[in-house]
Design a protein around this motif. Structure first.
Motif, mmCIF file in Angstrom:
data_model
loop_
_atom_site.group_PDB
_atom_site.id
_atom_site.type_symbol
_atom_site.label_atom_id
_atom_site.label_comp_id
_atom_site.label_asym_id
_atom_site.label_seq_id
_atom_site.Cartn_x
_atom_site.Cartn_y
_atom_site.Cartn_z
ATOM 1 N N HIS A 1 0.858 -1.186 0.000
ATOM 2 C CA HIS A 1 0.000 0.000 0.000
ATOM 3 C C HIS A 1 0.898 1.242 0.000
ATOM 4 O O HIS A 1 1.892 1.299 0.744
ATOM 5 C CB HIS A 1 -0.897 -0.006 1.243
ATOM 6 C CG HIS A 1 -1.980 1.024 1.203
ATOM 7 N ND1 HIS A 1 -1.732 2.370 1.377
ATOM 8 C CD2 HIS A 1 -3.306 0.906 0.996
ATOM 9 C CE1 HIS A 1 -2.874 3.037 1.287
ATOM 10 N NE2 HIS A 1 -3.847 2.164 1.054
ATOM 11 N N PRO A 2 0.576 2.250 -0.813
ATOM 12 C CA PRO A 2 1.432 3.438 -0.855
ATOM 13 C C PRO A 2 1.660 4.082 0.510
ATOM 14 O O PRO A 2 2.741 4.631 0.760
ATOM 15 C CB PRO A 2 0.680 4.383 -1.801
ATOM 16 C CG PRO A 2 -0.069 3.457 -2.711
ATOM 17 C CD PRO A 2 -0.488 2.303 -1.841
ATOM 18 N N CYS B 1 -10.750 6.766 -1.363
ATOM 19 C CA CYS B 1 -9.606 6.359 -0.552
ATOM 20 C C CYS B 1 -9.175 7.504 0.364
ATOM 21 O O CYS B 1 -8.999 8.637 -0.091
ATOM 22 C CB CYS B 1 -8.455 5.961 -1.479
ATOM 23 S SG CYS B 1 -6.951 5.553 -0.582
ATOM 24 N N CYS C 1 -1.463 10.508 -2.175
ATOM 25 C CA CYS C 1 -0.946 9.337 -2.877
ATOM 26 C C CYS C 1 -0.312 9.683 -4.225
ATOM 27 O O CYS C 1 -0.938 10.315 -5.071
ATOM 28 C CB CYS C 1 -2.086 8.338 -3.095
ATOM 29 S SG CYS C 1 -1.501 6.829 -3.895
ATOM 30 N N HIS D 1 0.174 7.719 -6.586
ATOM 31 C CA HIS D 1 -0.402 6.858 -7.631
ATOM 32 C C HIS D 1 -1.904 7.081 -7.799
ATOM 33 O O HIS D 1 -2.567 6.276 -8.459
ATOM 34 C CB HIS D 1 -0.168 5.387 -7.276
ATOM 35 C CG HIS D 1 1.250 5.068 -6.927
ATOM 36 N ND1 HIS D 1 2.262 5.062 -7.859
ATOM 37 C CD2 HIS D 1 1.830 4.779 -5.737
ATOM 38 C CE1 HIS D 1 3.402 4.755 -7.262
ATOM 39 N NE2 HIS D 1 3.170 4.587 -5.974
ATOM 40 N N CYS E 1 -10.077 6.444 -7.405
ATOM 41 C CA CYS E 1 -9.717 6.402 -5.985
ATOM 42 C C CYS E 1 -10.526 7.419 -5.181
ATOM 43 O O CYS E 1 -10.723 7.252 -3.976
ATOM 44 C CB CYS E 1 -8.234 6.688 -5.791
ATOM 45 S SG CYS E 1 -7.142 5.622 -6.759
ATOM 46 N N CYS F 1 -6.200 -0.920 -1.706
ATOM 47 C CA CYS F 1 -5.662 -0.013 -2.716
ATOM 48 C C CYS F 1 -6.017 -0.532 -4.111
ATOM 49 O O CYS F 1 -5.818 -1.712 -4.407
ATOM 50 C CB CYS F 1 -4.147 0.091 -2.557
ATOM 51 S SG CYS F 1 -3.363 1.022 -3.871
ATOM 52 N N TYR F 2 -6.511 0.393 -4.975
ATOM 53 C CA TYR F 2 -6.918 -0.011 -6.324
ATOM 54 C C TYR F 2 -5.749 -0.427 -7.213
ATOM 55 O O TYR F 2 -5.953 -0.989 -8.288
ATOM 56 C CB TYR F 2 -7.704 1.117 -6.990
ATOM 57 C CG TYR F 2 -9.112 1.215 -6.458
ATOM 58 C CD1 TYR F 2 -9.987 0.137 -6.526
ATOM 59 C CD2 TYR F 2 -9.578 2.398 -5.880
ATOM 60 C CE1 TYR F 2 -11.277 0.216 -6.028
ATOM 61 C CE2 TYR F 2 -10.862 2.496 -5.380
ATOM 62 C CZ TYR F 2 -11.699 1.398 -5.461
ATOM 63 O OH TYR F 2 -12.978 1.467 -4.973
HETATM 64 FE FE1 SF4 Z 1 -3.424 5.608 -3.822
HETATM 65 FE FE2 SF4 Z 1 -5.662 5.014 -5.093
HETATM 66 FE FE3 SF4 Z 1 -4.334 3.143 -3.760
HETATM 67 FE FE4 SF4 Z 1 -5.631 5.052 -2.458
HETATM 68 S S1 SF4 Z 1 -6.556 3.473 -3.745
HETATM 69 S S2 SF4 Z 1 -3.609 4.305 -2.005
HETATM 70 S S3 SF4 Z 1 -5.291 6.801 -3.791
HETATM 71 S S4 SF4 Z 1 -3.634 4.249 -5.574
#
Ligand code: SF4
Length: 345
Positions: free
Chosen positions: A248-249, A285, A291, A293, A298, A316-317
Protein backbone atom coordinates in the motif's frame (compact mmCIF):
# COMPACT_ATOMS: atom_id res chain seq x y z
CA UNK A 1 -12.38 -21.73 15.16
CA UNK A 2 -14.60 -19.89 17.65
CA UNK A 3 -14.21 -16.18 18.16
CA UNK A 4 -13.25 -14.66 21.48
CA UNK A 5 -13.90 -11.12 20.29
CA UNK A 6 -15.43 -9.90 17.05
CA UNK A 7 -15.46 -6.34 15.88
CA UNK A 8 -18.10 -6.05 13.19
CA UNK A 9 -18.24 -3.06 10.87
CA UNK A 10 -17.71 -0.53 13.62
CA UNK A 11 -17.69 3.16 12.94
CA UNK A 12 -16.97 5.66 15.69
CA UNK A 13 -17.77 9.31 15.24
CA UNK A 14 -16.85 11.96 17.78
CA UNK A 15 -18.27 15.47 17.75
CA UNK A 16 -21.30 17.16 16.19
CA UNK A 17 -23.66 16.43 13.30
CA UNK A 18 -22.93 15.38 9.74
CA UNK A 19 -21.64 18.77 8.60
CA UNK A 20 -20.09 19.91 11.88
CA UNK A 21 -16.47 21.04 11.78
CA UNK A 22 -15.95 19.21 15.07
CA UNK A 23 -17.06 15.90 13.64
CA UNK A 24 -14.28 13.33 13.61
CA UNK A 25 -14.62 9.86 12.17
CA UNK A 26 -12.14 8.00 14.36
CA UNK A 27 -12.88 4.58 12.96
CA UNK A 28 -14.76 3.69 9.80
CA UNK A 29 -16.33 0.31 8.99
CA UNK A 30 -13.61 -1.62 10.80
CA UNK A 31 -13.89 -5.38 11.33
CA UNK A 32 -11.61 -7.84 13.11
CA UNK A 33 -12.04 -11.30 14.56
CA UNK A 34 -9.83 -12.44 17.44
CA UNK A 35 -10.03 -16.21 17.63
CA UNK A 36 -9.91 -18.22 20.85
CA UNK A 37 -7.10 -20.33 19.39
CA UNK A 38 -4.29 -20.19 18.51
CA UNK A 39 -2.90 -17.39 20.68
CA UNK A 40 -1.36 -14.75 18.44
CA UNK A 41 0.25 -11.34 18.67
CA UNK A 42 -1.16 -8.78 16.29
CA UNK A 43 0.18 -5.24 16.03
CA UNK A 44 -2.16 -2.39 15.21
CA UNK A 45 0.11 0.33 13.92
CA UNK A 46 -0.68 3.91 13.08
CA UNK A 47 0.07 7.47 13.95
CA UNK A 48 -2.03 9.82 16.03
CA UNK A 49 -5.45 10.09 14.39
CA UNK A 50 -5.27 6.68 12.75
CA UNK A 51 -7.99 5.24 15.01
CA UNK A 52 -5.84 2.70 16.83
CA UNK A 53 -6.52 3.97 20.35
CA UNK A 54 -10.25 4.21 19.62
CA UNK A 55 -10.08 0.59 18.50
CA UNK A 56 -8.32 -0.38 21.76
CA UNK A 57 -11.04 1.30 23.80
CA UNK A 58 -13.73 -0.47 21.78
CA UNK A 59 -12.09 -3.85 22.38
CA UNK A 60 -12.06 -3.13 26.10
CA UNK A 61 -15.69 -2.02 26.16
CA UNK A 62 -14.65 1.48 27.24
CA UNK A 63 -16.23 3.10 24.19
CA UNK A 64 -19.45 2.22 22.36
CA UNK A 65 -19.52 2.22 18.57
CA UNK A 66 -21.61 4.73 16.65
CA UNK A 67 -22.40 1.91 14.22
CA UNK A 68 -21.58 -1.78 14.29
CA UNK A 69 -20.99 -4.21 17.14
CA UNK A 70 -18.29 -5.61 19.37
CA UNK A 71 -19.13 -9.22 20.27
CA UNK A 72 -17.67 -11.24 23.14
CA UNK A 73 -18.17 -14.97 22.57
CA UNK A 74 -20.93 -14.08 20.11
CA UNK A 75 -22.78 -11.57 22.32
CA UNK A 76 -22.88 -7.82 21.89
CA UNK A 77 -20.89 -6.16 24.70
CA UNK A 78 -23.76 -3.77 25.25
CA UNK A 79 -26.13 -6.64 26.01
CA UNK A 80 -23.92 -8.70 28.38
CA UNK A 81 -25.42 -9.85 31.67
CA UNK A 82 -23.57 -9.04 34.89
CA UNK A 83 -22.03 -12.53 34.97
CA UNK A 84 -20.97 -12.29 31.30
CA UNK A 85 -19.47 -8.86 31.89
CA UNK A 86 -17.53 -10.27 34.84
CA UNK A 87 -16.21 -13.03 32.57
CA UNK A 88 -15.29 -10.48 29.88
CA UNK A 89 -13.41 -8.43 32.47
CA UNK A 90 -11.29 -11.46 33.34
CA UNK A 91 -10.73 -12.64 29.79
CA UNK A 92 -9.73 -9.29 28.30
CA UNK A 93 -7.06 -7.38 30.17
CA UNK A 94 -5.26 -4.15 29.36
CA UNK A 95 -1.80 -2.74 29.81
CA UNK A 96 -1.91 1.02 29.39
CA UNK A 97 0.70 3.44 28.13
CA UNK A 98 1.39 5.25 31.40
CA UNK A 99 1.84 2.83 34.28
CA UNK A 100 2.18 5.66 36.80
CA UNK A 101 -1.39 6.84 36.22
CA UNK A 102 -2.76 3.48 37.30
CA UNK A 103 -1.11 3.62 40.74
CA UNK A 104 -2.45 5.44 43.75
CA UNK A 105 0.61 7.10 45.35
CA UNK A 106 -0.91 6.59 48.83
CA UNK A 107 -0.90 2.81 48.50
CA UNK A 108 1.93 0.35 48.30
CA UNK A 109 2.13 -1.32 44.92
CA UNK A 110 0.74 -4.50 46.51
CA UNK A 111 -2.66 -2.81 46.27
CA UNK A 112 -2.85 -3.07 42.46
CA UNK A 113 -2.21 -6.80 42.77
CA UNK A 114 -4.41 -7.68 45.74
CA UNK A 115 -7.42 -5.73 44.44
CA UNK A 116 -8.15 -7.96 41.40
CA UNK A 117 -7.59 -11.06 43.53
CA UNK A 118 -10.27 -9.89 45.95
CA UNK A 119 -12.60 -8.53 43.26
CA UNK A 120 -12.55 -11.66 41.14
CA UNK A 121 -12.18 -14.20 43.97
CA UNK A 122 -8.94 -15.57 42.54
CA UNK A 123 -7.71 -17.05 45.84
CA UNK A 124 -9.32 -18.79 48.79
CA UNK A 125 -6.92 -17.42 51.37
CA UNK A 126 -4.40 -14.64 51.88
CA UNK A 127 -1.57 -17.14 51.55
CA UNK A 128 -2.93 -18.40 48.24
CA UNK A 129 -3.30 -14.81 47.04
CA UNK A 130 0.27 -14.04 48.04
CA UNK A 131 1.50 -17.13 46.19
CA UNK A 132 -0.38 -16.04 43.04
CA UNK A 133 1.15 -12.58 43.24
CA UNK A 134 4.66 -13.91 43.73
CA UNK A 135 4.25 -16.30 40.80
CA UNK A 136 2.99 -13.49 38.55
CA UNK A 137 5.85 -11.18 39.54
CA UNK A 138 8.43 -13.90 38.94
CA UNK A 139 6.87 -14.60 35.53
CA UNK A 140 7.75 -11.07 34.43
CA UNK A 141 11.22 -11.24 35.94
CA UNK A 142 10.60 -9.31 39.15
CA UNK A 143 11.68 -10.47 42.59
CA UNK A 144 8.73 -10.32 44.99
CA UNK A 145 11.00 -9.48 47.93
CA UNK A 146 12.37 -6.43 46.08
CA UNK A 147 9.00 -5.33 44.75
CA UNK A 148 6.23 -5.84 47.27
CA UNK A 149 5.89 -3.36 50.09
CA UNK A 150 7.21 -0.47 48.01
CA UNK A 151 5.43 2.67 46.88
CA UNK A 152 5.03 3.53 43.19
CA UNK A 153 7.64 6.30 43.21
CA UNK A 154 10.25 3.89 44.60
CA UNK A 155 10.13 1.81 41.42
CA UNK A 156 11.34 2.62 37.93
CA UNK A 157 8.89 3.14 35.04
CA UNK A 158 9.93 -0.21 33.63
CA UNK A 159 9.29 -1.98 36.95
CA UNK A 160 5.89 -0.32 37.27
CA UNK A 161 4.95 -1.43 33.78
CA UNK A 162 6.09 -4.98 34.45
CA UNK A 163 3.88 -5.03 37.53
CA UNK A 164 1.00 -4.05 35.24
CA UNK A 165 1.84 -7.01 33.00
CA UNK A 166 1.97 -9.24 36.12
CA UNK A 167 -1.39 -7.84 37.18
CA UNK A 168 -2.89 -8.75 33.83
CA UNK A 169 -1.37 -12.23 34.11
CA UNK A 170 -2.95 -12.78 37.54
CA UNK A 171 -6.33 -12.94 35.83
CA UNK A 172 -5.17 -15.62 33.39
CA UNK A 173 -6.79 -13.66 30.56
CA UNK A 174 -7.21 -14.89 27.00
CA UNK A 175 -6.41 -11.52 25.48
CA UNK A 176 -4.25 -8.58 26.55
CA UNK A 177 -4.77 -5.27 24.80
CA UNK A 178 -1.44 -3.48 25.21
CA UNK A 179 -1.93 0.17 24.32
CA UNK A 180 1.50 1.76 23.66
CA UNK A 181 2.93 -0.17 26.64
CA UNK A 182 6.56 0.81 26.05
CA UNK A 183 6.26 4.32 24.63
CA UNK A 184 7.01 5.92 28.04
CA UNK A 185 9.66 3.40 29.01
CA UNK A 186 13.42 3.84 28.63
CA UNK A 187 14.69 2.25 25.43
CA UNK A 188 16.88 -0.07 27.48
CA UNK A 189 13.84 -1.61 29.17
CA UNK A 190 11.54 -1.82 26.16
CA UNK A 191 12.87 -5.17 25.04
CA UNK A 192 12.30 -6.61 28.51
CA UNK A 193 8.64 -5.60 28.57
CA UNK A 194 8.05 -6.75 25.01
CA UNK A 195 9.76 -10.00 26.00
CA UNK A 196 7.34 -10.32 28.92
CA UNK A 197 4.36 -9.95 26.59
CA UNK A 198 5.83 -12.47 24.19
CA UNK A 199 6.40 -14.87 27.07
CA UNK A 200 2.77 -14.57 28.21
CA UNK A 201 1.73 -15.40 24.67
CA UNK A 202 3.98 -18.44 24.38
CA UNK A 203 3.82 -19.88 27.90
CA UNK A 204 0.28 -19.03 28.95
CA UNK A 205 -1.47 -19.02 25.56
CA UNK A 206 -2.58 -15.40 25.84
CA UNK A 207 -3.27 -13.47 22.65
CA UNK A 208 -1.99 -9.91 22.48
CA UNK A 209 -3.22 -6.92 20.52
CA UNK A 210 -0.24 -4.59 20.49
CA UNK A 211 -1.27 -1.02 19.75
CA UNK A 212 1.64 1.18 18.76
CA UNK A 213 2.93 4.01 16.62
CA UNK A 214 6.32 2.31 16.51
CA UNK A 215 6.93 0.01 13.59
CA UNK A 216 10.21 -1.20 15.08
CA UNK A 217 8.71 -2.67 18.24
CA UNK A 218 5.75 -3.99 16.27
CA UNK A 219 8.18 -5.92 14.10
CA UNK A 220 10.02 -7.26 17.14
CA UNK A 221 7.01 -8.77 18.85
CA UNK A 222 4.22 -9.51 16.35
CA UNK A 223 3.38 -12.15 13.78
CA UNK A 224 0.75 -10.03 12.07
CA UNK A 225 0.15 -6.36 11.57
CA UNK A 226 -2.74 -4.06 10.75
CA UNK A 227 -1.63 -0.70 9.39
CA UNK A 228 -4.25 1.95 10.07
CA UNK A 229 -4.66 5.21 8.22
CA UNK A 230 -7.27 7.78 9.17
CA UNK A 231 -9.66 5.27 10.75
CA UNK A 232 -9.39 2.54 8.11
CA UNK A 233 -7.15 -0.41 7.34
CA UNK A 234 -4.51 0.40 4.73
CA UNK A 235 -2.69 -2.93 4.76
CA UNK A 236 -2.79 -6.06 6.89
CA UNK A 237 -1.18 -9.47 7.04
CA UNK A 238 1.96 -11.30 8.04
CA UNK A 239 4.37 -8.74 9.45
CA UNK A 240 7.36 -10.02 7.47
CA UNK A 241 5.50 -9.40 4.22
CA UNK A 242 4.07 -6.04 5.15
CA UNK A 243 7.29 -4.59 6.54
CA UNK A 244 9.71 -6.00 3.99
CA UNK A 245 7.52 -5.71 0.89
CA UNK A 246 4.87 -3.08 1.60
CA UNK A 247 2.20 -2.87 -1.09
CA UNK A 248 0.00 0.00 0.00
CA UNK A 249 1.43 3.44 -0.86
CA UNK A 250 0.86 4.57 2.73
CA UNK A 251 2.79 1.63 4.19
CA UNK A 252 5.53 2.30 1.66
CA UNK A 253 5.67 5.88 2.86
CA UNK A 254 5.92 4.77 6.47
CA UNK A 255 8.72 2.36 5.86
CA UNK A 256 10.58 4.80 3.73
CA UNK A 257 9.86 3.18 0.37
CA UNK A 258 13.54 2.88 -0.43
CA UNK A 259 15.02 0.00 -2.46
CA UNK A 260 15.88 -2.02 0.66
CA UNK A 261 13.34 -1.18 3.38
CA UNK A 262 14.96 -1.74 6.75
CA UNK A 263 12.60 -2.81 9.52
CA UNK A 264 15.12 -1.54 12.08
CA UNK A 265 14.53 2.01 10.97
CA UNK A 266 12.26 3.98 13.23
CA UNK A 267 8.90 5.34 12.15
CA UNK A 268 9.03 8.14 9.59
CA UNK A 269 7.11 10.61 11.73
CA UNK A 270 7.52 13.60 9.43
CA UNK A 271 6.00 11.88 6.44
CA UNK A 272 3.31 10.30 8.54
CA UNK A 273 2.19 13.48 10.22
CA UNK A 274 1.91 15.18 6.85
CA UNK A 275 -0.12 12.40 5.37
CA UNK A 276 -2.45 12.08 8.34
CA UNK A 277 -3.28 15.76 8.30
CA UNK A 278 -4.17 15.48 4.63
CA UNK A 279 -6.68 12.66 5.14
CA UNK A 280 -9.32 12.56 2.45
CA UNK A 281 -13.07 12.66 2.65
CA UNK A 282 -15.20 9.70 3.68
CA UNK A 283 -15.96 8.82 0.01
CA UNK A 284 -13.03 7.32 -1.79
CA UNK A 285 -9.61 6.36 -0.55
CA UNK A 286 -8.54 8.22 2.60
CA UNK A 287 -5.02 8.44 1.25
CA UNK A 288 -6.05 10.05 -2.04
CA UNK A 289 -4.72 13.56 -1.32
CA UNK A 290 -1.25 12.27 -0.56
CA UNK A 291 -0.95 9.34 -2.88
CA UNK A 292 1.58 9.54 -5.74
CA UNK A 293 -0.40 6.86 -7.63
CA UNK A 294 -3.90 8.31 -7.18
CA UNK A 295 -6.38 7.66 -9.98
CA UNK A 296 -9.78 9.22 -10.55
CA UNK A 297 -11.60 6.13 -9.29
CA UNK A 298 -9.72 6.40 -5.98
CA UNK A 299 -11.72 9.53 -5.16
CA UNK A 300 -15.04 7.94 -6.02
CA UNK A 301 -15.26 4.85 -3.87
CA UNK A 302 -13.45 3.33 -0.93
CA UNK A 303 -11.10 0.55 -2.03
CA UNK A 304 -11.91 -2.83 -0.46
CA UNK A 305 -9.27 -5.13 0.93
CA UNK A 306 -7.58 -6.88 -1.99
CA UNK A 307 -5.88 -10.16 -1.16
CA UNK A 308 -2.59 -9.80 -2.98
CA UNK A 309 -1.17 -13.06 -1.66
CA UNK A 310 -2.23 -15.72 0.86
CA UNK A 311 -1.04 -13.74 3.87
CA UNK A 312 -1.68 -10.11 2.98
CA UNK A 313 -4.38 -7.58 2.14
CA UNK A 314 -4.03 -4.08 0.76
CA UNK A 315 -6.86 -1.55 0.51
CA UNK A 316 -5.66 -0.01 -2.72
CA UNK A 317 -6.92 -0.01 -6.32
CA UNK A 318 -3.38 -0.64 -7.54
CA UNK A 319 -4.10 -4.24 -6.57
CA UNK A 320 -7.62 -4.58 -7.91
CA UNK A 321 -6.63 -7.49 -10.14
CA UNK A 322 -6.49 -9.50 -6.90
CA UNK A 323 -9.70 -10.83 -5.36
CA UNK A 324 -11.28 -8.69 -2.68
CA UNK A 325 -11.96 -10.10 0.76
CA UNK A 326 -14.81 -9.02 3.06
CA UNK A 327 -13.42 -6.84 5.84
CA UNK A 328 -14.70 -9.20 8.55
CA UNK A 329 -12.48 -11.96 7.12
CA UNK A 330 -9.27 -9.96 7.49
CA UNK A 331 -7.83 -12.25 10.17
CA UNK A 332 -8.13 -15.26 7.85
CA UNK A 333 -4.90 -14.21 6.10
CA UNK A 334 -2.93 -13.92 9.34
CA UNK A 335 -0.16 -16.38 10.12
CA UNK A 336 0.19 -18.32 13.35
CA UNK A 337 3.31 -19.03 15.34
CA UNK A 338 5.65 -21.68 14.02
CA UNK A 339 6.08 -23.12 10.56
CA UNK A 340 4.26 -20.53 8.51
CA UNK A 341 5.10 -17.54 10.71
CA UNK A 342 7.59 -16.17 8.17
CA UNK A 343 6.11 -16.43 4.69
CA UNK A 344 9.20 -14.73 3.24
CA UNK A 345 11.58 -17.27 4.70
FE1 SF4 B 1 -3.42 5.61 -3.82
FE2 SF4 B 1 -5.66 5.01 -5.09
FE3 SF4 B 1 -4.33 3.14 -3.76
FE4 SF4 B 1 -5.63 5.05 -2.46
S1 SF4 B 1 -6.56 3.47 -3.74
S2 SF4 B 1 -3.61 4.31 -2.00
S3 SF4 B 1 -5.29 6.80 -3.79
S4 SF4 B 1 -3.63 4.25 -5.57
Amino acid sequence: MSALLEVKHITKVFGGGLFSRNRTVALQDFSLTIASEPPTITAVVGESGSGKTTLARMLLGLETPTEGQVLYQGKDLQGLSTAEWHSFRRDVQVVFQDPFEVYNPFYKIDHVLTTPIAKFGLAKSQQEGRALIEEALQSVGLRPENTLGRRPHQLSGGQRQRIMVARALLMRPRLIVADEPVSMIDASLRATILGNLRQLNEEFGISVIYITHDLTTAYQISENIIVMYSGSVAEAGAIDLVVKQPQHPYTQLLIGSVPQPDPDRRWNTEATAASTSAAGASDGCKFFARCPHAMSKCAESTPPLFQTDPHRLAACYLHEESPSLPAEEMASVFVGRGADASPLA
